[in-house]
Design a protein around this motif. Structure first.
Motif, short mmCIF file in Angstrom:
data_model
loop_
_atom_site.label_atom_id
_atom_site.label_comp_id
_atom_site.label_asym_id
_atom_site.label_seq_id
_atom_site.Cartn_x
_atom_site.Cartn_y
_atom_site.Cartn_z
N LYS A 161 -2.85 -2.76 9.96
CA LYS A 161 -1.67 -1.99 10.36
C LYS A 161 -2.01 -1.13 11.58
O LYS A 161 -2.87 -0.25 11.51
CB LYS A 161 -1.18 -1.11 9.21
N ASN A 162 -1.35 -1.42 12.67
CA ASN A 162 -1.60 -0.73 13.93
C ASN A 162 -0.29 -0.31 14.58
O ASN A 162 0.78 -0.84 14.25
CB ASN A 162 -2.36 -1.66 14.90
N THR A 163 -0.40 0.62 15.49
CA THR A 163 0.78 1.03 16.24
C THR A 163 0.45 1.07 17.73
O THR A 163 -0.65 1.48 18.13
CB THR A 163 1.30 2.41 15.78
N PHE A 164 1.38 0.62 18.53
CA PHE A 164 1.20 0.58 19.99
C PHE A 164 1.44 1.98 20.56
O PHE A 164 2.49 2.58 20.32
CB PHE A 164 2.20 -0.41 20.58
N ILE A 165 0.46 2.50 21.30
CA ILE A 165 0.65 3.85 21.88
C ILE A 165 0.88 3.81 23.38
O ILE A 165 1.28 4.81 23.97
CB ILE A 165 -0.55 4.77 21.56
N TYR B 129 -3.84 0.43 21.19
CA TYR B 129 -3.30 0.58 19.83
C TYR B 129 -4.11 1.61 19.05
O TYR B 129 -5.30 1.82 19.31
CB TYR B 129 -3.35 -0.75 19.08
N LYS B 130 -3.44 2.21 18.09
CA LYS B 130 -4.11 3.09 17.14
C LYS B 130 -4.04 2.44 15.77
O LYS B 130 -2.99 1.93 15.36
CB LYS B 130 -3.44 4.46 17.09
N ILE B 131 -5.18 2.47 15.06
CA ILE B 131 -5.21 1.92 13.71
C ILE B 131 -4.60 2.97 12.77
O ILE B 131 -5.10 4.09 12.68
CB ILE B 131 -6.64 1.59 13.28
N MET B 132 -3.53 2.62 12.12
CA MET B 132 -2.81 3.58 11.29
C MET B 132 -3.68 4.07 10.14
O MET B 132 -4.41 3.30 9.52
CB MET B 132 -1.52 2.95 10.75
N GLY B 133 -3.62 5.39 9.90
CA GLY B 133 -4.42 6.00 8.85
C GLY B 133 -5.80 6.40 9.32
O GLY B 133 -6.60 6.88 8.52
N THR B 134 -6.08 6.20 10.61
CA THR B 134 -7.39 6.56 11.16
C THR B 134 -7.20 7.26 12.50
O THR B 134 -6.08 7.42 12.99
CB THR B 134 -8.26 5.30 11.40
N ILE C 96 -10.35 6.94 23.24
CA ILE C 96 -9.12 7.30 23.95
C ILE C 96 -9.34 8.46 24.92
O ILE C 96 -8.65 8.58 25.94
CB ILE C 96 -8.00 7.63 22.94
N ALA C 97 -10.32 9.31 24.62
CA ALA C 97 -10.58 10.48 25.46
C ALA C 97 -11.11 10.09 26.83
O ALA C 97 -11.02 10.88 27.78
CB ALA C 97 -11.55 11.42 24.77
N THR C 98 -11.69 8.90 26.94
CA THR C 98 -12.24 8.47 28.23
C THR C 98 -11.14 7.99 29.19
O THR C 98 -11.39 7.82 30.38
CB THR C 98 -13.26 7.34 28.03
N ILE C 99 -9.95 7.78 28.65
CA ILE C 99 -8.83 7.34 29.50
C ILE C 99 -8.08 8.59 29.94
O ILE C 99 -7.19 9.09 29.25
CB ILE C 99 -7.90 6.38 28.74
N GLN C 100 -8.46 9.12 31.08
CA GLN C 100 -7.92 10.40 31.54
C GLN C 100 -6.67 10.21 32.40
O GLN C 100 -6.37 9.12 32.88
CB GLN C 100 -8.99 11.16 32.32
#
Length: 320
Positions: free
Chosen positions: A197-201, A214-219, A237-241
């Motif tokens: 289960k993932n969500t597109f961010i 994508y983010k893995i839902m629940g994590t 994700i923090a490296t993508i400024q």
């Protein structure tokens, strides 16, 4: 003599009326004070026949006419500036209308994004089965890359080539790979644990290359999907400024919003510019007011050398 007096008083009223209109237009304290002081001077002559009425005429010709000319000059300068502002507003409005006619439907994007997430989730689950020898079929849903192709230009965030290369870099020992795809071993394990289960961010774009994030839902785990190579990799994700992940509108819609905000600011600027008087002009108007407020002013008004009109110099300088 009475006819001259009546004429001068009538002309004086006309001067006072023009000052009143200008004071109401500019709504500036110093202009109001000049108007009120000029009105007091007028009434002094009107109520006292012993004062030389010619001094009132000289006062208006030498002083009031100059301050009126100055204020009209400022008003005209402001009107020219306002015209330029309205020209920009018109250009912005035309651009907004043009973009509205060519903008992708935001509702379509939201709807297709939801469907695309389902495809990605199912494809990763199929890939897991494929790598586990439960299936040999192509794990990917039909037209899996169509979403990125269609929406990357308007909805994906721009990144540099270096950032793009960093995101797709991986060691061969850290991934599973078959004829269909490559995926981080850790990522596949997390996917299995959280039921795929993932969500597109958001999407990323570097030239013609695109990545989906994508983010893995629940994590708090994220991964990128590189459709060109069917590559799934964990990412920090923090490296993508310099990417606003909360901004999910298209680039065209963002431009429209910026143009509309700009027009609101310009409309406010019109209101301010309409009656704007520079600080230098205010200082000279204040000096003018101080002069006509002086109780000895009218006594010396006929001495042109002493009472040199301070506004004459002002009208020949750029104080707008």
């Amino acid at each position: 003599m009475n006819e001259d007096r009546a004429r001068i008083l009538k002309e004086s009223v006309a001067f006072i009326n023009r000052l009143q209109l200008l004071s109401a237009f500019f709504e500036e304290e110093i202009v109001y004070k000049i108007y009120l002081r000029s009105q007091i001077i007028h009434r002094s002559f009107e109520n006292n026949t012993e004062i030389d009425i010619n001094k009132l005429e000289l006062f208006h010709l030498q002083f009031t006419s100059s301050v009126i000319e100055l204020l009209k000059k400022i008003k005209k300068s402001n009107e020219q500036k306002i015209k330029l502002i309205y020209d920009e507003i018109d250009l912005n409005t035309a651009l907004v209308e043009k973009l509205h006619n060519s903008t992708s439907n935001e509702a379509d994007f939201d709807e297709e994004r939801a469907e695309h997430i389902k495809k990605i989730n199912l494809s990763i689950q199929n890939l897991y089965n494929n790598l586990s020898d439960y299936s040999k079929d192509n794990p990917f849903a039909k037209n899996i890359n169509e979403f990125a192709i269609r929406y990357a230009k308007e909805f994906f965030h721009d990144i540099t080539t270096d950032v793009f290369n960093q995101l797709i870099h991986h060691d061969s020992d850290d991934v599973y790979k078959n004829a269909y795809a490559t995926i981080h071993k850790k990522l596949l394990g997390i996917q299995c644990k959280y039921n795929f289960k993932n969500t597109f961010i958001g999407g990323l774009r570097s030239g013609d290359e695109v990545l989906e994030v994508y983010k893995i839902m629940g994590t708090s785990k994220y991964f990128v999907y590189y459709g060109e190579s069917r590559l799934f990799l964990l990412c920090d994700i923090a490296t993508i400024q310099n990417v606003d992940w909360k901004n999910t509108v298209s680039k065209k819609v963002k431009i429209i919003q910026d143009m509309e905000d700009r027009n609101c600011l310009l409309e406010t600027q019109v209101t301010i510019t309409k009656s704007y008087i520079s600080e230098d002009a205010k200082q000279l108007l204040t000096a003018y007011y101080d002069k006509i407020e002086d109780v000895s002013f009218l006594e010396n008004i006929t001495n042109i050398d002493v009472q040199a009109n301070i506004l004459k110099t002002m009208l020949n300088t750029d104080l707008m």
